[in-house]
Design a protein around this motif. Sequence first.
Motif, PDB file in Angstrom:
ATOM      1  N   THR A   5       0.880  -1.169  -0.138  1.00 23.87           N
ATOM      2  CA  THR A   5       0.103   0.003   0.224  1.00 23.87           C
ATOM      3  C   THR A   5       0.878   1.210  -0.106  1.00 23.87           C
ATOM      4  O   THR A   5       1.669   1.286   0.764  1.00 23.87           O
ATOM      5  CB  THR A   5      -0.816   0.054   1.371  1.00 23.87           C
ATOM      6  N   ASN A   6       0.625   2.152  -1.079  1.00 19.31           N
ATOM      7  CA  ASN A   6       1.612   3.206  -1.110  1.00 19.31           C
ATOM      8  C   ASN A   6       0.917   4.633  -0.915  1.00 19.31           C
ATOM      9  O   ASN A   6      -0.256   4.757  -1.769  1.00 19.31           O
ATOM     10  CB  ASN A   6       2.268   3.231  -2.482  1.00 19.31           C
ATOM     11  N   ILE A   7       1.339   5.537  -0.185  1.00 25.81           N
ATOM     12  CA  ILE A   7       0.731   6.668   0.025  1.00 25.81           C
ATOM     13  C   ILE A   7       1.950   7.680  -0.460  1.00 25.81           C
ATOM     14  O   ILE A   7       3.004   8.035  -0.005  1.00 25.81           O
ATOM     15  CB  ILE A   7       0.593   6.981   1.474  1.00 25.81           C
ATOM     16  N   ILE A   8       1.816   8.070  -1.627  1.00 25.10           N
ATOM     17  CA  ILE A   8       2.843   8.487  -2.344  1.00 25.10           C
ATOM     18  C   ILE A   8       2.880  10.064  -2.228  1.00 25.10           C
ATOM     19  O   ILE A   8       2.175  10.673  -1.519  1.00 25.10           O
ATOM     20  CB  ILE A   8       2.681   8.395  -4.441  1.00 25.10           C
ATOM     21  N   GLN A   9       4.267  10.651  -2.805  1.00 28.57           N
ATOM     22  CA  GLN A   9       4.318  12.057  -2.281  1.00 28.57           C
ATOM     23  C   GLN A   9       3.165  12.905  -2.895  1.00 28.57           C
ATOM     24  O   GLN A   9       2.968  12.700  -3.965  1.00 28.57           O
ATOM     25  CB  GLN A   9       5.784  12.472  -2.835  1.00 28.57           C
ATOM     26  N   GLY A  10       2.904  13.973  -2.178  1.00 22.67           N
ATOM     27  CA  GLY A  10       1.814  14.701  -2.619  1.00 22.67           C
ATOM     28  C   GLY A  10       0.342  14.417  -2.160  1.00 22.67           C
ATOM     29  O   GLY A  10      -0.625  15.252  -2.343  1.00 22.67           O
ATOM     30  N   MET A  11       0.385  13.223  -1.934  1.00 25.28           N
ATOM     31  CA  MET A  11      -1.038  12.642  -1.383  1.00 25.28           C
ATOM     32  C   MET A  11      -1.132  12.763   0.093  1.00 25.28           C
ATOM     33  O   MET A  11      -0.234  12.873   0.997  1.00 25.28           O
ATOM     34  CB  MET A  11      -1.077  11.009  -1.996  1.00 25.28           C
ATOM     35  N   VAL A  12      -2.549  13.174   0.441  1.00 21.26           N
ATOM     36  CA  VAL A  12      -2.694  13.574   1.948  1.00 21.26           C
ATOM     37  C   VAL A  12      -3.924  12.388   2.270  1.00 21.26           C
ATOM     38  O   VAL A  12      -4.765  12.382   1.540  1.00 21.26           O
ATOM     39  CB  VAL A  12      -3.185  14.990   2.268  1.00 21.26           C
ATOM     40  N   VAL A  13      -3.742  11.677   3.439  1.00 18.60           N
ATOM     41  CA  VAL A  13      -4.449  10.640   3.864  1.00 18.60           C
ATOM     42  C   VAL A  13      -4.947  10.867   5.285  1.00 18.60           C
ATOM     43  O   VAL A  13      -4.167  10.869   5.992  1.00 18.60           O
ATOM     44  CB  VAL A  13      -3.996   9.158   3.529  1.00 18.60           C
ATOM     45  N   GLY A  28       3.904  10.364   1.374  1.00 19.84           N
ATOM     46  CA  GLY A  28       3.437  11.671   1.460  1.00 19.84           C
ATOM     47  C   GLY A  28       2.950  11.801   2.704  1.00 19.84           C
ATOM     48  O   GLY A  28       3.661  11.686   3.683  1.00 19.84           O
ATOM     49  N   ASN A  29       1.859  12.208   3.074  1.00 17.71           N
ATOM     50  CA  ASN A  29       1.231  12.829   4.659  1.00 17.71           C
ATOM     51  C   ASN A  29      -0.059  11.596   5.183  1.00 17.71           C
ATOM     52  O   ASN A  29      -0.693  11.466   4.124  1.00 17.71           O
ATOM     53  CB  ASN A  29       0.755  14.003   4.549  1.00 17.71           C
ATOM     54  N   PHE A  30       0.104  11.131   6.146  1.00 17.85           N
ATOM     55  CA  PHE A  30      -0.838  10.341   6.442  1.00 17.85           C
ATOM     56  C   PHE A  30      -1.067  10.883   8.216  1.00 17.85           C
ATOM     57  O   PHE A  30      -0.222  11.177   8.893  1.00 17.85           O
ATOM     58  CB  PHE A  30      -0.165   8.745   6.965  1.00 17.85           C
ATOM     59  N   SER A  31      -2.327  10.899   8.425  1.00 14.18           N
ATOM     60  CA  SER A  31      -2.755  11.578   9.667  1.00 14.18           C
ATOM     61  C   SER A  31      -4.057  10.463  10.398  1.00 14.18           C
ATOM     62  O   SER A  31      -4.664  10.351   9.502  1.00 14.18           O
ATOM     63  CB  SER A  31      -3.296  13.019   9.594  1.00 14.18           C
ATOM     64  N   GLY A  32      -3.760  10.010  11.303  1.00 12.15           N
ATOM     65  CA  GLY A  32      -4.798   9.061  12.095  1.00 12.15           C
ATOM     66  C   GLY A  32      -4.085   7.929  12.659  1.00 12.15           C
ATOM     67  O   GLY A  32      -3.113   7.793  13.225  1.00 12.15           O
ATOM     68  N   GLU A  33      -4.717   6.763  12.219  1.00 18.38           N
ATOM     69  CA  GLU A  33      -4.305   5.384  13.159  1.00 18.38           C
ATOM     70  C   GLU A  33      -4.031   4.259  11.903  1.00 18.38           C
ATOM     71  O   GLU A  33      -4.734   4.384  11.011  1.00 18.38           O
ATOM     72  CB  GLU A  33      -5.405   4.749  13.842  1.00 18.38           C
ATOM     73  N   LEU A  34      -2.836   3.697  11.979  1.00 14.53           N
ATOM     74  CA  LEU A  34      -2.324   2.935  11.116  1.00 14.53           C
ATOM     75  C   LEU A  34      -1.951   1.607  11.613  1.00 14.53           C
ATOM     76  O   LEU A  34      -1.115   1.477  12.540  1.00 14.53           O
ATOM     77  CB  LEU A  34      -1.170   3.424  10.195  1.00 14.53           C
ATOM     78  N   ASN A  35      -2.473   0.427  11.312  1.00 14.18           N
ATOM     79  CA  ASN A  35      -2.288  -0.910  11.611  1.00 14.18           C
ATOM     80  C   ASN A  35      -1.717  -1.771  10.436  1.00 14.18           C
ATOM     81  O   ASN A  35      -2.448  -1.881   9.671  1.00 14.18           O
ATOM     82  CB  ASN A  35      -3.418  -1.580  12.276  1.00 14.18           C
TER      83      ASN A  35
END
Length: 104
Positions: A5-13, A28-35
């Motif tokens: 699973t890729n959160i690429i540069q420029g992507m905000v999740v 990129g940017n991830f904000s929240g909970e990741l398991n």
Amino acid sequence: MDGSTNIIQGMVVEGKLDGGEAPVVISGNFSGELNAVEVFLEEMGVFKGTLNADRVELAGDFNGTLTTEELSVGSTAKVDGELRANSLAIELGAEVIGSVGRKS
């Protein structure tokens, strides 16, 4: 990485992500909970929240709570938060602020 699973540069999740058996790569940017089983926070990646994984490699900006079996903090990482790991490696140059302890 194939099958990741890729959160690429420029992507905000924002939100909750359950990565299953596939590695999660954050550029990129991830904000929240990741398991997930495995998480790679790349040099340009930004994470804010709660992270639970078997294995974590940090090279970018991390702010939050992290619980893992195996943690590797790279020389480009900036970490602020509560870290819990049974195995820990920190490269010279990494910035780590907060608390570091064993996973219970």
